[in-house]
Enzyme design. Structure first.
Site, short mmCIF file in Angstrom:
data_model
loop_
_atom_site.label_atom_id
_atom_site.label_comp_id
_atom_site.label_asym_id
_atom_site.label_seq_id
_atom_site.Cartn_x
_atom_site.Cartn_y
_atom_site.Cartn_z
N GLN A 2 41.21 40.89 51.48
CA GLN A 2 41.90 39.92 50.63
C GLN A 2 42.91 40.58 49.69
OE1 GLN A 2 37.95 38.64 48.94
NE2 GLN A 2 39.14 38.33 47.08
N ASP B 241 38.96 30.22 39.84
CA ASP B 241 39.70 30.43 41.09
C ASP B 241 39.77 29.09 41.82
OD1 ASP B 241 40.08 33.43 41.11
OD2 ASP B 241 37.93 33.31 40.84
N GLY C 55 33.41 29.87 41.13
CA GLY C 55 33.95 29.48 39.82
C GLY C 55 35.22 28.64 39.95
N MET D 29 32.69 40.03 43.75
CA MET D 29 33.22 41.37 44.03
C MET D 29 32.72 42.35 42.96
SD MET D 29 36.90 40.94 45.80
CE MET D 29 37.89 40.77 44.34
N GLY D 30 31.63 41.99 42.28
CA GLY D 30 31.03 42.89 41.31
C GLY D 30 31.78 42.93 39.99
N TYR D 31 31.46 43.96 39.18
CA TYR D 31 31.96 44.08 37.81
C TYR D 31 31.70 42.77 37.07
CZ TYR D 31 34.18 46.95 34.34
OH TYR D 31 34.41 47.75 33.23
N ARG E 91 39.40 41.40 35.74
CA ARG E 91 40.70 42.07 35.52
C ARG E 91 41.08 42.13 34.05
NH1 ARG E 91 41.99 39.59 40.86
NH2 ARG E 91 42.37 41.34 42.27
N HIS F 4 30.58 39.59 34.85
CA HIS F 4 30.69 39.14 33.45
C HIS F 4 29.96 37.79 33.33
CE1 HIS F 4 33.75 36.55 35.13
NE2 HIS F 4 34.45 37.61 35.53
N HIS G 265 30.33 35.19 36.15
CA HIS G 265 29.46 35.37 37.32
C HIS G 265 28.02 34.98 36.97
CE1 HIS G 265 32.62 38.56 38.06
NE2 HIS G 265 32.68 37.88 39.18
O1 PAF Z 1 36.05 35.32 43.85
C1 PAF Z 1 35.76 36.45 44.31
O2 PAF Z 1 35.24 37.31 43.61
C2 PAF Z 1 36.08 36.78 45.76
O3 PAF Z 1 37.29 36.23 46.15
C3 PAF Z 1 34.96 36.37 46.73
C4 PAF Z 1 34.75 34.86 46.79
C5 PAF Z 1 33.66 37.05 46.33
C6 PAF Z 1 35.32 36.84 48.16
O4 PAF Z 1 35.49 38.22 48.21
#
Ligand code: PAF
Length: 285
Positions: free
Chosen positions: A61, A154, A151, A30-32, A191, A34, A37
């Site tokens: 979501q 999550d 990751g 979802m970008g931003y 976050r 670090h 990612h």
């Molecule tokens: O983990 C995330 O950033 C999001 O839940 C994902 C897997 C990109 C789905 O929007």
């Protein structure tokens, strides 16, 4: 690195790679971005010939009142990170490109109907995993990757996506990658940026609880309740922390468990001020 904003562009790029016989890895984000990612991109680059990352804050979501509008965004920074780590294509769609009915809404969802998405984060975010499964399955259909990288931070999301990929016969290998932490132990998260200096210090209580849990298990504790209680007591000593949940579940099914006699996920969600953070560790029998 190329940037694609439409599904058609992604399909064209990927099908050209396929004609050359190249394998494709997908890193949904979802970008931003670090280092957490970046480690997913590194794993994808090491395992696949070409890597696609998606950069999309997925509205389905988020529940009303959650942080969809304020979710941090910085596409230029994301591109710099992705390029540096060897990503070949970033998919950066608009909300309407992903949800053509408009307004980030859809009439068609992918949803796991057993209790798995209702445990842990699902208790307070009952529609969250339906949104995650829906967008990830759309990304799978768009990119058609060989492998997709997520990751372990999550952990419930990873388990839910593994189950969805298996149930829907995607034939995509779901690769889980280790949690990446700051030097002081805080798990990296987009976050974390919401935390002020005092909250940033208080947030260490999550990784401290992880360490305490791990050491109890390493010392031979097999009663999950005792481990969860000790972690809970530690977190409660931090005045800025408010527990959403601390729990022990089967690492694959997410069903609550009393004893460590298989792989167990100890997971927590804790509010630090108004910011909800998650962390976890796996205990093996
Ligand atoms: O983990 C995330 O950033 C999001 O839940 C994902 C897997 C990109 C789905 O929007």
């Amino acid at each position: 690195m190329k940037v694609a904003t439409t599904i058609a562009e992604v399909r064209r790029e990927v099908s050209a790679w396929r004609q050359e016989g190249l394998s494709v890895g997908l890193v949904p984000t979802m970008g931003y971005l670090h280092e957490g990612h970046a480690s997913l991109v590194d794993a994808a680059v090491a395992a696949c010939d070409r890597v696609v990352a998606s950069d999309f804050v997925n509205p389905t979501q988020f529940a009303p009142g959650e942080d969809l509008e304020s979710y941090p965004r910085d596409f230029d920074h994301d591109c710099a990170v992705l390029e540096e780590h060897g990503c070949d294509l970033v998919f950066y769609p608009s909300v309407d490109e992903m949800y053509p009915d408009g307004g980030g809404k859809t009439d068609t969802y992918v949803e796991i109907l057993n209790d798995m998405p209702k445990q842990l984060c699902g208790k307070t975010r009952p529609t969250h995993f339906r949104g995650v499964c829906t967008v990830v399955s759309k990304l799978f259909n768009i990119v058609l990757p060989d492998k997709a990288f997520f990751g372990q931070k999550d952990a419930q999301q990873l388990a839910v996506i593994r189950k969805m990929a298996r149930d829907l016969s995607y034939g995509i290998e779901i690769v889980g990658c280790p949690i990446v932490r700051e030097d002081d132990g805080l798990a990296k998260s987009s976050r974390n940026t919401y935390l002020n200096a005092e909250e940033r210090k208080a947030a260490l209580v999550l990784s401290q609880a992880v360490k305490l849990g791990q050491s109890l298990v390493a010392d031979g504790e097999r009663d999950t309740r005792k481990v969860v209680d000790a972690m809970t007591q530690l977190i409660k000593r931090e005045p800025l922390a408010r527990i959403d949940y601390v729990d022990a579940v089967d690492a694959i099914t997410m069903d609550p468990v009393d004893a460590i006699d298989g792989d167990v996920l100890f997971a927590m969600a804790v509010y630090i001020g108004t910011t909800r953070l998650i962390d976890n560790f796996l205990a093996e029998a």
